[in-house]
Design a protein around this motif. Structure first.
Motif, short mmCIF file in Angstrom:
data_model
loop_
_atom_site.label_atom_id
_atom_site.label_comp_id
_atom_site.label_asym_id
_atom_site.label_seq_id
_atom_site.Cartn_x
_atom_site.Cartn_y
_atom_site.Cartn_z
N VAL A 7 0.84 -1.20 0.00
CA VAL A 7 0.00 0.00 0.00
C VAL A 7 0.87 1.25 0.00
O VAL A 7 0.62 2.21 -0.75
CB VAL A 7 -0.95 -0.01 1.21
N ALA A 8 1.90 1.27 0.83
CA ALA A 8 2.78 2.44 0.90
C ALA A 8 3.43 2.72 -0.46
O ALA A 8 3.51 3.88 -0.89
CB ALA A 8 3.86 2.22 1.96
N ARG A 21 0.69 -3.59 4.08
CA ARG A 21 -0.07 -4.69 3.47
C ARG A 21 0.14 -4.72 1.96
O ARG A 21 0.34 -3.69 1.31
CB ARG A 21 -1.56 -4.52 3.78
N GLN A 22 0.07 -5.92 1.40
CA GLN A 22 0.09 -6.06 -0.04
C GLN A 22 -1.26 -5.63 -0.61
O GLN A 22 -2.32 -5.97 -0.06
CB GLN A 22 0.36 -7.52 -0.43
N MET A 23 -1.25 -4.90 -1.70
CA MET A 23 -2.49 -4.44 -2.32
C MET A 23 -3.39 -5.62 -2.66
O MET A 23 -4.62 -5.56 -2.51
CB MET A 23 -2.20 -3.64 -3.58
N SER A 24 -2.80 -6.73 -3.11
CA SER A 24 -3.59 -7.88 -3.53
C SER A 24 -4.29 -8.57 -2.37
O SER A 24 -5.20 -9.38 -2.59
CB SER A 24 -2.70 -8.89 -4.26
N SER A 25 -3.89 -8.27 -1.13
CA SER A 25 -4.48 -8.94 0.03
C SER A 25 -5.64 -8.15 0.65
O SER A 25 -6.26 -8.62 1.60
CB SER A 25 -3.41 -9.16 1.10
N GLY A 81 -13.50 -3.19 0.69
CA GLY A 81 -13.62 -1.95 1.46
C GLY A 81 -12.27 -1.32 1.75
O GLY A 81 -12.12 -0.10 1.67
N GLN A 82 -11.27 -2.15 2.06
CA GLN A 82 -9.93 -1.62 2.32
C GLN A 82 -9.33 -1.01 1.06
O GLN A 82 -8.69 0.04 1.11
CB GLN A 82 -9.04 -2.74 2.85
N THR A 83 -9.57 -1.66 -0.08
CA THR A 83 -9.05 -1.12 -1.35
C THR A 83 -9.64 0.26 -1.62
O THR A 83 -8.92 1.18 -2.03
CB THR A 83 -9.36 -2.07 -2.51
N GLN A 84 -10.94 0.42 -1.39
CA GLN A 84 -11.56 1.72 -1.63
C GLN A 84 -11.03 2.78 -0.69
O GLN A 84 -10.86 3.94 -1.07
CB GLN A 84 -13.09 1.61 -1.52
N ARG A 85 -10.71 2.40 0.54
CA ARG A 85 -10.10 3.36 1.47
C ARG A 85 -8.71 3.77 0.99
O ARG A 85 -8.31 4.93 1.12
CB ARG A 85 -10.00 2.76 2.87
#
Length: 252
Positions: A85-86, A115-119, A123-127
């Motif tokens: 994510v970073a 965290r890995q983007m793929s994981s 809802g977390q992806t949209q955040r």
């Protein structure tokens, strides 16, 4: 002056016009929601606002130096791509790590940095996409059905975060939503779009408008039916009580 003003634009793809003589404006600090049926031009309008679609006629006036953040419906990432994510937040402009951490905190997910983007969940992806949109300290935040695919608690939590962002930063928000309960709880103004602006105004006014009911009167799910059942008796009238844009007032 308004952050962004749309004057009588028509736009589409190929020979077909999806939008016809659409006019609207967004003022500093307000939350405006666009509703409309599938194919009504909602996404085309947002794409025109960010410059991805060129209007065939009319014009879009942005306040000089206007900073816009954009949250898409979804993001497709190859699950085999190793990117945290970073790192995602630092692409492509090389923003400092501290800016990413601040944006994640503002988006309500300060613990996702490693965290890995793929994981991530939906809802977390949209955040994370919201955090990316906030990296540039936008004055106007555009959201294209950013909660599509999320369950109701996830959607409600996301839009509560949007209200907090508006409160904390003072940015204006223009969002597309198909969730009436969100529109009614989070919006200062609602614009009903069906190729043209059918009606516009405070949520309770638009929900009572004949043009709105002609589009959403049946088969739109429990939230809309529940809202009408509880509130219609208190709100009479329609688009004649809302803001209008001349000939765009007429229903199709």
């Amino acid at each position: 002056m308004s952050l962004i003003t749309v004057e009588n634009i028509s736009a589409g793809y190929g020979a077909g016009a999806v939008l016809r003589d659409v006019s609207l404006a967004v003022e500093p600090g307000e939350i405006v929601t666009i509703v409309g049926p599938n194919g009504s031009g909602k996404t085309t309008l947002l794409r025109a606002l960010i410059g991805a679609v060129r209007p065939a006629s009319g014009r879009i006036i942005r306040r000089p130096g206007l900073r816009i953040g954009y949250v898409p419906q979804k993001l497709h990432i190859d699950p085999t791509l190793p990117i945290t994510v970073a790192r995602f937040l630092r692409l492509p402009g090389g923003a400092p790590r501290e800016a990413g951490a601040r944006a994640l905190e503002r988006a309500g997910v300060p613990d996702l940095s490693a965290r890995q983007m793929s994981s991530l969940s939906g809802g977390q992806t949209q955040r994370v996409l919201l955090a990316r949109a906030l990296m540039g300290d936008p004055e106007l935040l555009l959201l294209d059905e950013a909660t599509q695919g999320l369950d109701q608690p996830g959607s409600a939590a996301f839009y509560r975060q949007i209200e907090e962002v508006r409160r904390d930063t003072g940015c204006a928000v223009l969002m597309i939503s198909h969730e009436l309960h969100v529109v009614m709880s989070a919006s200062d103004r609602v614009i009903c779009l069906n190729g043209h602006v059918c009606c516009e105004g405070a949520p309770e006014i638009v929900s009572a408008a004949p043009e709105y009911r002609a589009l959403f009167g049946t088969g739109t799910g429990g939230a809309l039916a529940l809202y009408r059942h509880e509130h219609d008796h208190a709100h009479d009238g329609g688009c004649d009580h809302a803001h209008s844009h001349g000939d765009t007032e007429a229903a199709e």
